[in-house]
Scaffold this motif. Sequence first.
Motif, PDB file in Angstrom:
ATOM      1  N   ASN A 152       7.841   5.087   3.186  1.00  0.00           N
ATOM      2  CA  ASN A 152       7.574   5.418   1.839  1.00  0.00           C
ATOM      3  C   ASN A 152       7.382   3.971   1.299  1.00  0.00           C
ATOM      4  OD1 ASN A 152       7.181   8.049   2.410  1.00  0.00           O
ATOM      5  ND2 ASN A 152       9.068   8.704   1.362  1.00  0.00           N
ATOM      6  N   PHE A 153       8.483   3.291   1.428  1.00  0.00           N
ATOM      7  CA  PHE A 153       8.506   1.969   0.485  1.00  0.00           C
ATOM      8  C   PHE A 153       7.259   0.843   0.975  1.00  0.00           C
ATOM      9  CE2 PHE A 153       9.897  -2.438   0.379  1.00  0.00           C
ATOM     10  CZ  PHE A 153      10.242  -2.520  -1.097  1.00  0.00           C
ATOM     11  N   LEU A 154       6.885   0.811   2.225  1.00  0.00           N
ATOM     12  CA  LEU A 154       6.143   0.016   3.012  1.00  0.00           C
ATOM     13  C   LEU A 154       4.597   0.467   2.549  1.00  0.00           C
ATOM     14  CD1 LEU A 154       7.421  -0.600   6.662  1.00  0.00           C
ATOM     15  CD2 LEU A 154       7.623  -2.459   4.553  1.00  0.00           C
ATOM     16  N   GLU A 155       4.616   1.786   2.533  1.00  0.00           N
ATOM     17  CA  GLU A 155       3.182   2.547   2.015  1.00  0.00           C
ATOM     18  C   GLU A 155       2.833   2.097   0.310  1.00  0.00           C
ATOM     19  OE1 GLU A 155       3.331   6.458   2.841  1.00  0.00           O
ATOM     20  OE2 GLU A 155       2.985   6.114   5.252  1.00  0.00           O
ATOM     21  N   LYS A 156       3.931   2.273  -0.325  1.00  0.00           N
ATOM     22  CA  LYS A 156       3.777   2.092  -1.846  1.00  0.00           C
ATOM     23  C   LYS A 156       3.352   0.379  -2.007  1.00  0.00           C
ATOM     24  CE  LYS A 156       6.741   5.562  -3.633  1.00  0.00           C
ATOM     25  NZ  LYS A 156       7.880   5.826  -4.270  1.00  0.00           N
ATOM     26  N   ASN A 157       4.209  -0.432  -1.237  1.00  0.00           N
ATOM     27  CA  ASN A 157       4.031  -1.956  -1.376  1.00  0.00           C
ATOM     28  C   ASN A 157       2.504  -2.238  -0.600  1.00  0.00           C
ATOM     29  OD1 ASN A 157       6.430  -2.335  -2.853  1.00  0.00           O
ATOM     30  ND2 ASN A 157       7.457  -3.111  -1.314  1.00  0.00           N
ATOM     31  N   GLU A 158       2.177  -1.432  -0.078  1.00  0.00           N
ATOM     32  CA  GLU A 158       0.888  -1.719   0.754  1.00  0.00           C
ATOM     33  C   GLU A 158      -0.457  -1.453  -0.278  1.00  0.00           C
ATOM     34  OE1 GLU A 158      -1.268   0.197   4.546  1.00  0.00           O
ATOM     35  OE2 GLU A 158       0.359  -1.172   5.062  1.00  0.00           O
ATOM     36  N   ILE A 159      -0.045  -0.436  -0.994  1.00  0.00           N
ATOM     37  CA  ILE A 159      -1.084   0.188  -1.928  1.00  0.00           C
ATOM     38  C   ILE A 159      -1.272  -0.768  -3.110  1.00  0.00           C
ATOM     39  CG2 ILE A 159      -1.677   1.960  -3.354  1.00  0.00           C
ATOM     40  CD1 ILE A 159      -0.414   3.981  -1.664  1.00  0.00           C
TER      41      ILE A 159
END
Length: 161
Positions: A152-159
Amino acid sequence: MNVKQSSTTILKVIIFLIGIAMLALCIFWLPEIAYKDAKIHPDTAYFLIPFLVCAYGFCITFSVALCQAFKLLTYIEKNNAFSELSLKSLKVIKKCAFTVIFFILLGIVCLKVLAKVTGDDAAGPISLSLMGILVTSIVATFVSVLQKPIKNFLEKNEIKM
């Protein structure tokens, strides 16, 4: 040395000691146990090969999981706990847990076949093996739970980028 670094260092030392114990098990104790058992029971000595395959497969897989746990602690020390590298380590640990379960199940099958041939009761070792499967399943579940916040953290930072 702060509290986080000292706790990860202690965990690293424990992982290192467990790794040394696994190495000693593979090099010294497993061949010795197999040799002694083959001497005592020459009629069922051929059953040692599947047990040794299971034992060494278990040890190698467990050692890979220990190495990945060591890497994960290094990432935590370097404040990279929420990174692709830590997620990759957790995935490898989870795969190792399932592989360990496979080797334990393979060992149970070998025990059942040996019990049929010799007429012995294998309930004790099989119950211990089932407890090992339970513990390994708990580890795999825990790793799976740890993976979710990192993803979740990596997906939020990727967005955001």
